[in-house]
Design an enzyme around this catalytic site. Structure first.
Site, PDB file in Angstrom:
ATOM      1  N   LYS A  53       0.847  -1.204   0.000  1.00 39.53           N
ATOM      2  CA  LYS A  53       0.000   0.000   0.000  1.00 39.53           C
ATOM      3  C   LYS A  53       0.876   1.246   0.000  1.00 39.53           C
ATOM      4  CE  LYS A  53      -3.853  -2.315   2.304  1.00 39.53           C
ATOM      5  NZ  LYS A  53      -4.512  -2.680   3.556  1.00 39.53           N
ATOM      6  N   GLN A  97      -4.635  -1.362   9.750  1.00 41.79           N
ATOM      7  CA  GLN A  97      -4.590  -2.697   9.156  1.00 41.79           C
ATOM      8  C   GLN A  97      -5.194  -3.723  10.126  1.00 41.79           C
ATOM      9  OE1 GLN A  97      -3.684  -3.316   6.003  1.00 41.79           O
ATOM     10  NE2 GLN A  97      -3.933  -5.511   6.170  1.00 41.79           N
ATOM     11  N   ASP A 120     -10.996   3.092   4.364  1.00 36.74           N
ATOM     12  CA  ASP A 120     -11.373   1.682   4.277  1.00 36.74           C
ATOM     13  C   ASP A 120     -12.895   1.508   4.197  1.00 36.74           C
ATOM     14  OD1 ASP A 120      -9.524  -0.416   4.171  1.00 36.74           O
ATOM     15  OD2 ASP A 120      -8.929  -0.135   6.263  1.00 36.74           O
TER      16      ASP A 120
HETATM   17  N1  GUN Z   1      -7.029  -6.714   6.327  1.00 39.65           N
HETATM   18  C1  GUN Z   1      -7.400  -7.457   5.265  1.00 39.65           C
HETATM   19  N2  GUN Z   1      -7.992  -6.678   4.329  1.00 39.65           N
HETATM   20  C2  GUN Z   1      -7.996  -5.424   4.831  1.00 39.65           C
HETATM   21  C3  GUN Z   1      -8.458  -4.179   4.329  1.00 39.65           C
HETATM   22  O1  GUN Z   1      -9.015  -4.056   3.237  1.00 39.65           O
HETATM   23  N3  GUN Z   1      -8.260  -3.124   5.145  1.00 39.65           N
HETATM   24  C4  GUN Z   1      -7.670  -3.227   6.357  1.00 39.65           C
HETATM   25  N4  GUN Z   1      -7.541  -2.125   7.087  1.00 39.65           N
HETATM   26  N5  GUN Z   1      -7.234  -4.354   6.854  1.00 39.65           N
HETATM   27  C5  GUN Z   1      -7.390  -5.454   6.080  1.00 39.65           C
END
Ligand code: GUN
Length: 285
Positions: A53, A97, A120
């Site tokens: 990311k 995350q 998100d």
């Molecule tokens: N863990 C797995 N997929 C995601 C996501 O799309 N966002 C976040 N913040 N954590 C994750």
């Protein structure tokens, strides 16, 4: 012959366009989209996702930082860190995350994020907007799947879309996005009885169950479009999807590969939503 839905190529194209829009935003408004990614603990998979990311954000010209916090941080301390970014005008997107360590209540953490910075789309305010038909911040994986389907001119009107998996991150928001495009949606999950009876009806099958090579060709109607959200490791550490690619490609008309399908689109939507949040900020100035 099955046609591949190439998320990697679409993501590269969209991220290149985004980089141009970011340059323009800087030139016109002196605003650089700012993203903070908060990682708690040392989960190996999360570290890889977070690194990807951050790399993509830098490449698109964002100001991006990863805050790596100790596994032992308290819930209150983590909320305090989030609050500082809620108040920081140079930050337009905050991503925590998941998963978080067991002693931290992820619902309380998500609630502490300013909904206007919740890139998100997990905050209940954004969930509510999505379900009431006025989406603002939308969870990135289902949003990326919608972009991918649209790029291949796949019409959803009246189609039967079957989703396997009911998570807040993928299954549930996916259902709402497909409904909004007039698909008929069936949401199945790990406790669904006679699962194949449902999946075999699907014109569009979205698989987000988190089990490697779970879906084989006997789950799939001839000519169906299959989207694989899975990211699993096989015994050799190789990344594999929830769909058995070799088997399903014998019957599906279109299929997303793993890697190179949904994953790159998730990152693209994260950047897109952070850019949109920065743009809204520019409009307020
Ligand atoms: N863990 C797995 N997929 C995601 C996501 O799309 N966002 C976040 N913040 N954590 C994750």
């Amino acid at each position: 012959m099955v046609e591949l839905l190439d998320g990697k190529a679409l993501a590269q194209k969209m991220q290149a366009e985004l980089a141009k829009k970011v340059t323009e935003l800087k030139r016109q408004h002196q605003i650089v989209p700012g993203l903070v990614v908060i990682l708690v603990g040392d989960d190996a998979a999360s570290q890889i996702y977070v690194r990807n990311k951050e790399r993509a954000a830098h490449a698109a010209g964002f100001k991006s930082q990863t805050v790596h916090l100790s596994e032992s941080i308290s819930q209150e301390e983590l909320i305090n860190v989030i609050m500082t970014y809620n108040d920081d005008p140079s930050i337009h997107g905050i991503l925590v995350q998941l998963p978080l360590p067991d002693h931290i209540n992820d619902k309380k953490i998500i609630l502490s994020i300013d909904p206007s910075k919740d890139v998100d789309g997990f905050h209940p305010m954004n969930t509510g907007h999505l379900w009431s038909g006025r989406p603002q911040m939308v969870p990135c994986t289902p949003a990326g799947i919608m972009e991918l389907l649209s790029a291949y001119s796949i019409s959803l009107e009246g189609k039967h879309a079957v989703i396997i998996g009911r998570s807040n991150i993928v299954g549930k928001p996916m259902a709402q996005l497909l409904l909004a495009k007039n698909a008929t949606v069936t949401l199945t999950h790990s406790r669904t009885k006679h699962l194949k009876a449902f999946t075999k009806q699907a014109d569009l099958l979205i698989v987000a169950i988190g089990a490697g090579h779970f879906v084989t060709k006997d789950f799939v109607k001839a000519g169906a479009i299959v989207v694989d959200v899975g990211m699993n490791r096989d015994d050799n550490g190789k990344l594999i999807g929830d769909v058995d690619f070799d088997s399903v490609s014998q019957v599906a008309s279109m299929l997303t590969p793993v890697p190179g399908g949904v994953g790159p689109m998730t990152i693209t939507m994260l950047l897109e939503q952070t850019y949109q949040a920065a743009l809204r900020r520019a409009a307020k100035n």
